[in-house]
Enzyme design. Structure first.
Site, PDB file in Angstrom:
ATOM      1  CE1 TYR A  64      -4.212   1.041  -0.367  1.00  0.00           C
ATOM      2  CE2 TYR A  64      -4.514  -1.081   0.666  1.00  0.00           C
ATOM      3  CZ  TYR A  64      -5.017  -0.029  -0.072  1.00  0.00           C
ATOM      4  OH  TYR A  64      -6.309  -0.060  -0.507  1.00  0.00           O
ATOM      5  CE  LYS A  92      -6.664   1.441 -25.245  1.00  0.00           C
ATOM      6  NZ  LYS A  92      -7.694   2.492 -25.367  1.00  0.00           N
ATOM      7  CB  THR A 105      -4.148   3.236 -22.213  1.00  0.00           C
ATOM      8  OG1 THR A 105      -3.989   3.322 -23.630  1.00  0.00           O
ATOM      9  CG2 THR A 105      -5.570   3.573 -21.842  1.00  0.00           C
ATOM     10  CG  ASP A 111      -7.432   9.775 -24.295  1.00  0.00           C
ATOM     11  OD1 ASP A 111      -6.442   9.029 -24.370  1.00  0.00           O
ATOM     12  OD2 ASP A 111      -8.545   9.402 -23.872  1.00  0.00           O
ATOM     13  CD  GLU A 118      -4.761   5.363   0.474  1.00  0.00           C
ATOM     14  OE1 GLU A 118      -4.680   6.083   1.488  1.00  0.00           O
ATOM     15  OE2 GLU A 118      -5.782   4.708   0.190  1.00  0.00           O
ATOM     16  NE  ARG A 177      -5.704  -4.939 -19.786  1.00  0.00           N
ATOM     17  CZ  ARG A 177      -6.119  -4.570 -21.001  1.00  0.00           C
ATOM     18  NH1 ARG A 177      -6.998  -3.610 -21.123  1.00  0.00           N
ATOM     19  NH2 ARG A 177      -5.677  -5.171 -22.071  1.00  0.00           N
TER      20      ARG A 177
HETATM   21  C1  LIG Z   1      -8.693   2.887 -24.573  1.00  0.00           C
HETATM   22  C2  LIG Z   1      -9.001   4.312 -24.391  1.00  0.00           C
HETATM   23  C3  LIG Z   1      -9.354   4.834 -23.142  1.00  0.00           C
HETATM   24  C4  LIG Z   1      -9.742   3.979 -21.956  1.00  0.00           C
HETATM   25  O1  LIG Z   1      -8.828   3.170 -21.452  1.00  0.00           O
HETATM   26  P1  LIG Z   1      -9.272   2.019 -20.405  1.00  0.00           P
HETATM   27  O2  LIG Z   1      -7.944   1.576 -19.929  1.00  0.00           O
HETATM   28  O3  LIG Z   1     -10.014   1.011 -21.206  1.00  0.00           O
HETATM   29  O4  LIG Z   1     -10.105   2.653 -19.363  1.00  0.00           O
HETATM   30  C5  LIG Z   1      -9.516   6.194 -23.017  1.00  0.00           C
HETATM   31  N1  LIG Z   1      -9.357   7.006 -24.068  1.00  0.00           N
HETATM   32  C6  LIG Z   1      -9.053   6.540 -25.298  1.00  0.00           C
HETATM   33  C7  LIG Z   1      -8.903   7.495 -26.426  1.00  0.00           C
HETATM   34  C8  LIG Z   1      -8.874   5.174 -25.502  1.00  0.00           C
HETATM   35  O5  LIG Z   1      -8.607   4.729 -26.728  1.00  0.00           O
END
Ligand SMILES: *Cc1c(COP(=O)(O)O)cnc(C)c1O
Length: 411
Positions: free
Chosen positions: A51, A226, A223, A197, A53, A232
């Site tokens: 933990y 990807k 993220t 994003d 925080e 993850r």
């Molecule tokens: C995949 C994605 C997310 C969300 O990610 P999670 O890990 O699934 O919550 C947010 N914004 C964009 C543009 C994405 O492609």
């Protein structure tokens, strides 16, 4: 300590099954990839027990001297990789990262400009069923019906008319480069905060294959699982002026304790992405996607926007007289994973839309080159043509297994 196999043979067997599925299937889901063994070792480590925080040097629990070093390494590598002033590596995933940003810089009801979901945006960019659309006043821009492209003059018009507090650029299903600089100019004109994003294209940006919004934008979320090929999770990057608000928005605002085992995995992934090899990977991902798009179009498939600049494309399956869901189901039967997708101005329903989204990150990790990707398209095309011929699909399934054996993953 007992092993998983000894403790819980059911979960052990299911993990074996899933590993086999990955080994003998072609992964074309644009948001998926295969992490390295090193990343999996870090995420499967005893760091899961801790933990912590708070932030480096300012924790609410004892015993964090090692965790501090892990998190600091992740932060330093993230800064080096993307060139950001400040990095928060604690977000559990992409949606919580975006939630923390909104909490940090917006009040409920504030206006934000974002790309519409069925035009390539993400749920967390203001969709009415998502917290983002419920709590904040999202105004959406679209792509053009004829070209499938974002028209920046229209974005400017909407921004001037709506005066949003924040402008959000980024997507889950848009295959063209974003004009980051123009977004920043428009935001400056109307006095809006800029947020990008880059969840989908972070690996291509880290690999220097496409332009980086970090120098221009106030806040950038991504993220890590990807194209970036990490565990993850997610990170938030920002200018120093936003650092305090962002950190507070994430903890204590949005999350409790960070997942230190995953943050160690992020640090490993950032180190991997800093290597020259990763720049080659990022360029290959784009080359492979472009090879797939060209071959699909040669065979009469309509691709939204007529091609791709990145790792993904949305195919209008109605150009072959089949829906996106029917295509997804047929391809699943032969061992090719894809995701159905709406197309801009779709006349079909979201559960059975017209489009199919595919991408090249996972097959590129597996060592497929452009010729290999053309071969995959040949198999896709034969599968679509034979989508109601179970015997033919069985034959193609065998072909996929043989193809996967030539590109071993875990074996
Ligand atoms: C995949 C994605 C997310 C969300 O990610 P999670 O890990 O699934 O919550 C947010 N914004 C964009 C543009 C994405 O492609």
């Amino acid at each position: 300590m007992k092993s998983l196999q000894e403790t819980d043979s059911k979960i052990f067997d299911l993990i074996q099954k899933e590993t086999e599925r990955q080994e003998y299937g072609i992964e074309l889901i644009a948001s998926e990839n295969y992490t390295s063994k090193a990343v999996m070792e870090a995420t499967g480590s005893p760091l899961t027990n801790k933990y912590s925080e708070g932030y480096v040097g300012k924790r609410y629990y004892g015993g964090n001297e090692v965790i501090d070093l892990v998190e600091q390494l992740a932060i330093d590598r993230c800064k080096e990789l993307f060139g950001c002033e400040h990095a928060n590596v604690q977000p559990l995933s992409g949606s919580p990262a975006n939630a923390a940003v909104y909490l940090a810089v917006l009040n409920p009801g504030d206006k934000v400009l974002g790309l519409k979901l069925d035009h390539g945006g993400h749920l967390s960019h203001g969709h009415p069923v998502n917290f983002s659309g419920i709590l904040y006043n999202f105004v959406q821009y679209e792509v053009e019906e004829g070209t499938g492209l974002i028209d920046m003059d229209k974005v400017r018009e909407i921004a001037i008319r709506e005066k949003p507090k924040m402008i959000l650029a980024g997507f889950s299903a848009y295959s063209r480069n974003i004009d980051w600089k123009r977004f920043k100019e428009i935001a400056d004109e109307v006095g809006a905060i800029t947020m990008a994003d880059i969840s989908h294209v972070a690996g291509l940006i880290a690999g220097k294959a496409i332009e980086n919004p970090v120098p221009y934008f106030d806040i950038v979320t991504t993220t890590t699982h990807k194209t970036l090929r990490g565990p993850r999770g997610a990170v938030i990057m920002c200018k120093n002026a936003f650092a305090k608000a962002i950190d507070k928005g994430l903890f204590p605002g949005m999350q409790g304790g960070p997942h230190d085992h995953v943050n160690a995995g992020k640090a490993v992934a950032f180190l991997e992405a800093l290597q020259p090899d990763f720049q080659r990977y990022a360029k290959d991902v784009i080359k492979n996607a472009q090879a797939m798009a060209a071959e699909l179009m040669k065979r009469g498939y309509r691709i939204v926007s007529g091609g791709t600049d990145n790792h993904l494309m949305v195919i209008d399956m109605t150009s072959k007289g089949i829906s996106g869901k029917e295509a997804e189901v047929a391809l699943e039967k032969v061992g090719i994973s894809t995701s159905r997708s709406t197309i801009p101005f779709d006349t079909r329903k979201p559960m059975d839309p017209s489009g199919l989204r595919i991408g090249s990150p996972a097959v590129t990790t597996r060592g497929f080159d452009e010729a290999g990707c053309v071969k995959i398209v040949d198999i896709i095309d034969r599968t679509i043509n034979a989508h109601d011929d179970e015997a033919a699909l069985k034959g193609i399934r065998q072909e996929i297994i043989e193809l996967c054996k030539k590109h071993p993953l875990y074996k």
